[in-house]
Design an enzyme around this catalytic site. Structure first.
Site, PDB file in Angstrom:
ATOM      1  N   CYS A 194     -13.906  32.138   8.853  1.00 51.29           N
ATOM      2  CA  CYS A 194     -13.764  33.482   8.264  1.00 51.29           C
ATOM      3  C   CYS A 194     -12.889  33.477   7.016  1.00 51.29           C
ATOM      4  CB  CYS A 194     -13.178  34.442   9.293  1.00 51.29           C
ATOM      5  SG  CYS A 194     -14.092  34.436  10.834  1.00 51.29           S
ATOM      6  N   HIS A 235      -9.503  40.511   6.654  1.00 50.07           N
ATOM      7  CA  HIS A 235     -10.711  40.097   7.380  1.00 50.07           C
ATOM      8  C   HIS A 235     -10.913  41.063   8.549  1.00 50.07           C
ATOM      9  CE1 HIS A 235     -13.591  37.989   9.663  1.00 50.07           C
ATOM     10  NE2 HIS A 235     -12.753  37.494  10.544  1.00 50.07           N
ATOM     11  N   ASN A 284     -17.703  41.790  12.953  1.00 51.68           N
ATOM     12  CA  ASN A 284     -17.082  40.639  12.313  1.00 51.68           C
ATOM     13  C   ASN A 284     -18.178  39.828  11.605  1.00 51.68           C
ATOM     14  OD1 ASN A 284     -15.889  38.192  11.684  1.00 51.68           O
ATOM     15  ND2 ASN A 284     -14.846  37.960  13.655  1.00 51.68           N
TER      16      ASN A 284
HETATM   17  O1  UT7 Z   1     -13.006  36.069  13.045  1.00 55.06           O
HETATM   18  C1  UT7 Z   1     -11.859  35.336  13.305  1.00 55.06           C
HETATM   19  C2  UT7 Z   1     -11.695  34.957  14.674  1.00 55.06           C
HETATM   20  N1  UT7 Z   1     -11.969  35.940  15.669  1.00 55.06           N
HETATM   21  C3  UT7 Z   1     -11.057  36.835  16.076  1.00 55.06           C
HETATM   22  O2  UT7 Z   1     -10.021  36.979  15.467  1.00 55.06           O
HETATM   23  C4  UT7 Z   1     -11.336  37.579  17.347  1.00 55.06           C
HETATM   24  C5  UT7 Z   1     -10.106  37.526  18.219  1.00 55.06           C
HETATM   25  N2  UT7 Z   1     -10.272  38.084  19.561  1.00 55.06           N
HETATM   26  C6  UT7 Z   1     -10.495  39.393  19.810  1.00 55.06           C
HETATM   27  O3  UT7 Z   1     -10.733  40.171  18.930  1.00 55.06           O
HETATM   28  C7  UT7 Z   1     -10.346  39.870  21.230  1.00 55.06           C
HETATM   29  O4  UT7 Z   1      -9.767  38.848  22.018  1.00 55.06           O
HETATM   30  C8  UT7 Z   1     -11.683  40.322  21.897  1.00 55.06           C
HETATM   31  C9  UT7 Z   1     -12.165  41.636  21.289  1.00 55.06           C
HETATM   32  C10 UT7 Z   1     -12.702  39.231  21.730  1.00 55.06           C
HETATM   33  C11 UT7 Z   1     -11.451  40.560  23.394  1.00 55.06           C
HETATM   34  O5  UT7 Z   1     -10.411  41.490  23.606  1.00 55.06           O
HETATM   35  P1  UT7 Z   1      -9.250  41.159  24.645  1.00 55.06           P
HETATM   36  O6  UT7 Z   1      -8.395  42.350  24.704  1.00 55.06           O
HETATM   37  O7  UT7 Z   1      -8.612  39.870  24.203  1.00 55.06           O
HETATM   38  O8  UT7 Z   1     -10.050  41.000  25.995  1.00 55.06           O
HETATM   39  P2  UT7 Z   1     -10.096  39.743  26.988  1.00 55.06           P
HETATM   40  O9  UT7 Z   1     -10.886  38.644  26.392  1.00 55.06           O
HETATM   41  O10 UT7 Z   1      -8.698  39.441  27.445  1.00 55.06           O
HETATM   42  O11 UT7 Z   1     -10.905  40.365  28.207  1.00 55.06           O
HETATM   43  C12 UT7 Z   1     -10.391  41.466  28.957  1.00 55.06           C
HETATM   44  C13 UT7 Z   1     -11.414  41.848  30.006  1.00 55.06           C
HETATM   45  C14 UT7 Z   1     -11.921  40.676  30.835  1.00 55.06           C
HETATM   46  O12 UT7 Z   1     -12.105  41.151  32.157  1.00 55.06           O
HETATM   47  P3  UT7 Z   1     -11.000  40.885  33.311  1.00 55.06           P
HETATM   48  O13 UT7 Z   1     -10.886  39.385  33.381  1.00 55.06           O
HETATM   49  O14 UT7 Z   1      -9.755  41.529  32.802  1.00 55.06           O
HETATM   50  O15 UT7 Z   1     -11.597  41.542  34.496  1.00 55.06           O
HETATM   51  C15 UT7 Z   1     -13.263  40.359  30.238  1.00 55.06           C
HETATM   52  O16 UT7 Z   1     -14.148  39.768  31.172  1.00 55.06           O
HETATM   53  O17 UT7 Z   1     -12.580  42.405  29.365  1.00 55.06           O
HETATM   54  C16 UT7 Z   1     -13.751  41.724  29.851  1.00 55.06           C
HETATM   55  N3  UT7 Z   1     -14.743  41.715  28.766  1.00 55.06           N
HETATM   56  C17 UT7 Z   1     -15.610  42.714  28.554  1.00 55.06           C
HETATM   57  N4  UT7 Z   1     -15.827  43.865  29.204  1.00 55.06           N
HETATM   58  C18 UT7 Z   1     -16.791  44.679  28.722  1.00 55.06           C
HETATM   59  C19 UT7 Z   1     -14.921  40.757  27.817  1.00 55.06           C
HETATM   60  N5  UT7 Z   1     -15.917  41.123  26.983  1.00 55.06           N
HETATM   61  C20 UT7 Z   1     -16.348  42.330  27.419  1.00 55.06           C
HETATM   62  C21 UT7 Z   1     -17.349  43.214  26.971  1.00 55.06           C
HETATM   63  N6  UT7 Z   1     -17.525  44.372  27.629  1.00 55.06           N
HETATM   64  N7  UT7 Z   1     -18.106  42.960  25.888  1.00 55.06           N
END
Ligand code: UT7
Length: 326
Positions: free
Chosen positions: A113, A253, A283
């Site tokens: 990115c 970004h 993104n």
């Molecule tokens: O482009 C440069 C690089 N990329 C980035 O900078 C992206 C960086 N990461 C992020 O933006 C965030 O980590 C995400 C948006 C990808 C995820 O948000 P998060 O607050 O870090 O969520 P998480 O991965 O910790 O997941 C929390 C919960 C999990 O469930 P449990 O284990 O708490 O029951 C996931 O299974 O959310 C669940 N989950 C979803 N639920 C509904 C993960 N994806 C989804 C989804 N819909 N699409």
């Protein structure tokens, strides 16, 4: 020559829009989860026939028109992308042919990115050595083609698009003032695509193991992204001697609204002076900053003399920031 200016910008996205509500029908997710965790409402997705060079050429042509420069005057094309048309030849060579920029030398940059920011710095170095060269720096991604639409943790995040900027030496003492770049290869395994290269060539087995799809440990990447974007923004301000409050517009970004808000807060900038369009595009990796820059200009949010900061973080890991006096 006293400075290097961006004299034109352009962008292009595919017409097809995939909303959060569309994704609710594909994977176990909800509009509410996607919006509150990432800030995304919809993203643009390329059709089967469209590849990176198609969008890149459209964005490039718009940027050249905006700059009032003919493609024959372009001496350099640099493209940041992790989704080139193919491994080789470079997507920039394809764009050169498409737009008729016969005098241009061409190569692609793989910096995730941060590709557009890395591209700006490389172009700045080359123009410094050859002030007569006009450069096209492009960020383009067709991430939908390396996205696994059964993996809810990644498929809700990414979109397709391209953005381009035309750079030219100027006798004015403004333009791109300085750049801060960084990388940490030890964390590359947190955001990568395993297949298609010399490590895991595209075999039936690689396809069966879904190695042709992007993999991301979202939460780990999130923490590094916040840290690196904040640090990069602070470092570029120190380098050019600006306070956060002096910044006219921060163009970060667009990976996650929470990362963007944390970066703005760290440099003491209110969100009114931060450009956000993640809700519309998701993104788009290396395309996100040049698309945002182009939109900001077209919306009249950038005026002559404004102090602009671009900041990015991405696969590699890579990160970087640029200070521009417009
Ligand atoms: O482009 C440069 C690089 N990329 C980035 O900078 C992206 C960086 N990461 C992020 O933006 C965030 O980590 C995400 C948006 C990808 C995820 O948000 P998060 O607050 O870090 O969520 P998480 O991965 O910790 O997941 C929390 C919960 C999990 O469930 P449990 O284990 O708490 O029951 C996931 O299974 O959310 C669940 N989950 C979803 N639920 C509904 C993960 N994806 C989804 C989804 N819909 N699409």
């Amino acid at each position: 020559m006293k400075g290097i200016k961006i004299i034109g910008t352009g962008s292009a996205v595919p017409s097809k829009v995939l909303t959060n509500f569309d994704l609710e029908k594909i994977v176990d997710t909800s509009d509410e989860w996607i919006r509150t965790r990432s800030g995304i409402r919809e993203r643009h997705i390329a059709d089967k026939e469209t590849a990176a060079s198609d969008l890149a050429a459209q964005a490039a042509q718009k940027a050249l028109e905006d700059a009032g420069v003919s493609s024959k005057e372009v001496g350099l094309i640099i493209i940041g992308t992790v989704t080139p048309d193919m491994s080789f030849p470079s997507t920039s060579c394809m764009v050169q042919d498409r737009i008729g920029a016969k005098e241009a030398v061409c190569f692609d940059i793989s910096a995730g990115c941060t590709g557009f920011i890395y591209g700006l710095e490389v172009a700045r170095g080359i123009i410094n050595n050859n002030p007569s060269k006009i450069a096209l720096v492009i960020g383009v991604e067709i991430l939908s083609k390396i996205t696994d639409y059964t993996d809810r943790s990644t498929c809700v995040l990414f979109g397709d698009g391209a953005g381009a900027a035309v750079l030219k030496a100027t006798e004015e003492r403004r333009g791109i003032l300085d750049t801060h770049l960084g990388a940490d290869g030890s964390l590359g395994y947190l955001l990568y695509m395993p297949g298609g290269g010399s490590r895991n060539p595209l075999t039936h087995e690689a396809l069966d193991n879904k190695m042709h799809y992007l993999k991301m440990a979202g939460n780990e990447v999130f923490k590094s992204a916040v840290r690196a974007m904040e640090d990069s923004a602070v470092k570029i301000l120190e380098k050019v001697g600006w306070s956060g409050k002096e910044v006219s517009l921060l163009i970060p970004h667009q990976a996650n609204i929470r990362i963007i808000e944390a970066t703005a807060k760290r440099i003491g900038l209110s969100m009114e002076r931060v450009f956000v369009n993640i809700d519309k595009y998701g993104n788009t990796s290396s395309a996100s900053i040049p698309i945002a820059l182009d939109e900001a200009r077209r919306q009249g949010r950038i005026k002559d003399g404004d102090k602009i900061v671009l900041v990015a973080f991405g696969a590699g890991f890579t990160w970087g920031a640029v200070a521009i006096e417009w």
